[in-house]
Structures are given as structure tokens and as C-alpha cells.
Design a protein around this motif. Structure first.
Motif, mmCIF file in Angstrom:
data_model
loop_
_atom_site.group_PDB
_atom_site.id
_atom_site.type_symbol
_atom_site.label_atom_id
_atom_site.label_comp_id
_atom_site.label_asym_id
_atom_site.label_seq_id
_atom_site.Cartn_x
_atom_site.Cartn_y
_atom_site.Cartn_z
ATOM 1 N N PHE A 164 10.230 15.670 -75.758
ATOM 2 C CA PHE A 164 9.632 16.918 -75.292
ATOM 3 C C PHE A 164 8.124 16.784 -75.081
ATOM 4 C CE2 PHE A 164 13.437 19.099 -77.257
ATOM 5 C CZ PHE A 164 13.948 19.554 -76.048
ATOM 6 N N GLY A 165 7.477 15.892 -75.817
ATOM 7 C CA GLY A 165 6.055 15.658 -75.578
ATOM 8 C C GLY A 165 5.815 15.135 -74.177
ATOM 9 N N ALA A 166 6.664 14.198 -73.738
ATOM 10 C CA ALA A 166 6.538 13.659 -72.386
ATOM 11 C C ALA A 166 6.849 14.728 -71.348
ATOM 12 C CB ALA A 166 7.476 12.468 -72.217
ATOM 13 N N VAL A 167 7.802 15.609 -71.652
ATOM 14 C CA VAL A 167 8.096 16.721 -70.742
ATOM 15 C C VAL A 167 6.862 17.599 -70.575
ATOM 16 C CG1 VAL A 167 9.458 18.820 -70.429
ATOM 17 C CG2 VAL A 167 10.571 16.736 -71.245
ATOM 18 N N ALA A 168 6.189 17.916 -71.689
ATOM 19 C CA ALA A 168 4.996 18.758 -71.620
ATOM 20 C C ALA A 168 3.900 18.106 -70.775
ATOM 21 C CB ALA A 168 4.483 19.052 -73.032
#
Length: 412
Positions: free
Chosen positions: A163-167
Motif C-alpha cells: 500500500f505504500g507503493a500504491v500511495a
């Protein structure tokens, strides 16, 4: 938060820096910015994030699960957005080459008293349009050879991602101006003119509409804006371990949750890196960003204790909370909770890992807000309860926030 209106900067009638000003650079705030620029190209969006990068709190400190939506009441925002969001998140990750996998998960009943709740989850899953397979005890080993239980269900649409990469990708793709290190100190809102935010570095940012996606601080931002949120954030720390023998678990294994609480219990999650997270429990944090017992911020703690709902919640759920606290301070107790699902685990298999903090909205009467909560004020949209599964549902949440913000802006 003490607020004196004379201290804030005044909004000018002209000279806006942006059309929509978003406070909060987690996955929900960035999804809102992304959705606004997609729905209304040319809309100027600025995101203020107090950290030096995105996704430093709830978004970047969870187990990375793409939730199916099986737990949530049919028709609720959580159910609708999680089911829709899970499919959209997988598609988004595939489109932007972000690490992800659809693993499926087991929800396992280990006691006879849990069997009716397990069956209720089957019914709820089907009402929400989620494919569910019911398993007897002997069939559990088809998915997880080391897991034991009386019965289980397999949910095929659950997965994991970064999810960090998604953000980060949302921040890039939105086209918004992202200002890091920009903590909001003062907000002045005039319904006929818009909002102005003074940040910790002394800058003043002016926008026509404010979007509050401040997560752990969303209630404070709402009050700075002049709106009464009708709730307070009570932070709960979720403590994790890493499994030293990750081969014991193939995918995701969950207990049957207690429907009285918005927490899912200690579970096992194989992440995209191949490691297995174990946890979290849920204990009161002594600061909004209290990632350990040693992090205490007296002013924040005092504001939590001054909220009547915090005491009413504690009085209502002290027995459950006592068990969570005991598992926090006693590794053998935590290990025993894991052994209910995975008997082969020993205390030596559990290696301490980074904790997270859940921004749980609590009403004045002590009710734990279970659904997502989005409210509006004059020229403002406040996201006031968006803990898990908000990361999973962030794209639909972002569109809903964008719709409201653009309506306030007069562009829909």
C-alpha cells in the motif's frame, strides 16, 4: 485543541493557491486528489502532508491485506467500498506494476461457540457478492497443512499488496502539488471565500474547498476548521510479530472475529515479501502516533481522557480490553492466542516487528464507529473514520470524497 480565531490567517477574496486543498498524504487523501483530477481535469489540487513523504502512518504500517469485504454489514459503506475496492486495487496494482498477489484466506473456527458466527459470515459474504467455500476440519489442510480448527471458510478474493507503493503512485498520477513537511497549524474558513491554512513552516496556503483526510488527527483538523465532528479519535496500537518459520503458513489465516468489535483478532498474513506477519492485538495508545509503550504525549492523552466516550467505551468493553493488554505485556499469552490457529508455533518463532496505530472514531456515548464516516461542512469535506479496510477501499472512498468536494466547488 485550543483554538483562538484571532490567531489564524484571514482568507483573501482572490489569489487562491488551489481549488481543493487536501490535508493528509495517506492513501485516502492521495486517492481523493487522484479522483478529483480524474473527474475534473484542470482542477488545481494541493496536498499538505506533515511528514517528509506519503503513507507514514496507517497506510504504511499495516499488514498489506486487500480485504474482500466479507466482514461488513451488507449495504454499509465498508461492504460496498471494500468489495468494489478490492477488485479495483488489484487492477490498479497490475496497471502500475505494483507488487501484489491474490492469495485467498481462511477464516477458522477453533471453538464450537464460534461456529454460528462462522456460518453468519458465510451468509454475509454471499449477501455481499463474495465467493465463499465452506470447509470441514479435514479440508483445512488443503490450504494450510499446519492450521487446525473445527471448520473454516475460504475467501478467494483476498490478497496482499504494497500500500505504500500504491500511495506513492497515486501521488505521482494525481498531478496534484504535494507539499511534504507541511503540518497544518491554523485554519481560517469563510464560507463565501474559502479556506486558508497556515503550516508549521510559516507558509499560508489558500484554497476554495478543504478536504480533511488527516487520519489520526482528523477530528482536530475538523475542529480547527470550525466544524464539530461529533466524535473523537481514540488511537489503538496494533502490535505485530514476524514469524521466524514463515513456511508454517502459505497464505492468510484469520480467527472468527467478535462482531461487537471492529477488530479482527490476531491473524497470520504472508506478505508480498514472503514474510509472515502475526497480529495485531489492539491496545490503547498513549499518543496519536504512539507506536510503543514508551511514546507518551501528555496533551494528546489528556484530550483522549477528557472525551466522555473514551470512558464509556472502557466501561463497556473492559473485559475485552484487559485481554488485549495482557497479550501486549505477555508474550506467552500472545503465543497462546496464535497457537489456537497454528499449534506448531512457539515463543521463539515470534520476532517483534513494527507496530501500527488505528485511528478509531468513538462517539460521545462510547460507541465505536464501525463504518466509514464522511461528513461535510461549509466548503469542507471531513473523512472522520477510515481505518481498515480503508486502504483496500481507498479508490472508491477517494471518488466519494471527490464528488462531494467538486459539488462544494460547483464543478459537478
Amino acid at each position: 485543541m485550543h483554538y483562538r480565531k484571532r490567531e489564524v490567517v484571514r482568507v483573501r477574496a482572490s489569489g487562491y493557491d488551489c481549488d481543493v486543498l487536501v490535508i493528509g498524504g495517506g492513501i485516502v487523501g492521495l486517492s481523493a486528489a487522484y479522483a478529483i483530477t480524474r473527474a475534473a481535469p484542470g482542477t488545481r489540487v494541493t496536498v499538505l502532508e506533515k511528514e517528509t513523504g506519503p503513507a507514514r502512518h496507517q497506510t504504511g504500517r499495516n499488514s498489506g491485506v486487500i480485504h474482500s469485504g466479507i466482514y461488513y454489514r451488507p449495504g454499509s459503506l465498508k461492504a460496498r467500498y471494500a468489495v468494489r475496492g478490492a477488485a479495483e486495487m488489484v487492477k490498479f496494482c497490475a496497471e502500475y506494476d505494483i507488487a501484489h498477489t491474490v492469495t485467498g484466506k481462511l477464516i477458522v473456527a477453533t471453538e464450537r461457540a464460534e461456529l454460528p458466527r462462522l456460518h453468519a459470515l458465510v451468509q454475509r459474504g454471499r449477501e455481499n457478492g463474495i465467493p465463499v467455500r465452506e470447509l470441514v476440519a479435514a479440508q483445512i489442510a488443503e490450504y494450510e497443512p499446519e492450521v487446525r480448527g473445527l471448520a473454516a471458510i475460504h475467501v478467494g478474493t483476498t490478497g496482499v499488496c504494497d500500500f505504500g507503493a500504491v500511495a506513492h503512485r497515486l501521488a505521482e498520477a494525481s498531478g496534484a502539488e504535494i507539499r511534504y513537511g507541511a503540518r497544518a497549524l491554523r485554519i481560517d474558513r469563510r464560507p463565501e471565500r474559502g479556506v486558508a491554512v497556515r503550516t508549521a513552516d510559516g507558509a499560508v496556503v489558500r484554497g476554495r474547498v478543504l478536504v480533511n483526510c488527516a487520519g489520526l488527527h482528523c477530528d482536530e483538523v475538523a475542529r480547527m476548521t470550525g466544524d464539530d465532528p461529533g466524535m473523537r479519535i481514540v488511537p489503538f496500537r496494533g502490535e505485530y510479530y514476524e514469524l521466524a518459520r514463515p513456511g508454517l503458513v502459505r497464505g492468510l489465516v484469520y480467527p472468527v472475529p467478535d462482531p461487537a468489535f471492529p477488530f479482527l483478532g490476531v491473524h497470520l498474513t504472508r506478505g508480498i515479501d514472503g514474510g509472515v506477519h502475526v497480529g495485531p492485538n489492539a491496545v490503547p495508545a498513549l499518543a496519536r502516533e504512539g507506536y510503543g509503550w514508551g511514546v507518551v504525549r501528555p496533551r494528546e492523552l489528556a484530550r483522549t481522557l477528557a472525551w466522555p466516550g473514551a470512558w464509556r467505551m472502557a466501561g463497556r468493553h473492559w473485559r475485552y480490553g484487559g485481554g488485549e493488554l495482557w497479550r501486549s505485556v505477555s508474550k506467552p499469552a500472545f503465543t497462546e492466542a496464535v497457537r489456537r490457529l497454528l499449534p506448531a508455533v512457539t515463543g521463539q518463532d515470534l520476532v517483534p516487528a513494527a507496530a501500527g496505530v488505528r485511528a478509531q472514531a468513538v462517539l460521545r456515548d462510547g460507541t465505536l464507529v464501525d463504518d466509514f464516516l464522511i461528513r461535510e461542512g461549509a466548503r469542507a469535506v471531513h473523512v472522520l473514520n477510515a481505518p481498515s479496510p480503508a486502504a483496500t477501499a481507498s479508490l472508491p472512498i477517494g471518488r466519494e470524497v471527490a464528488r462531494r468536494a467538486l459539488t462544494a466547488l460547483g464543478r459537478t
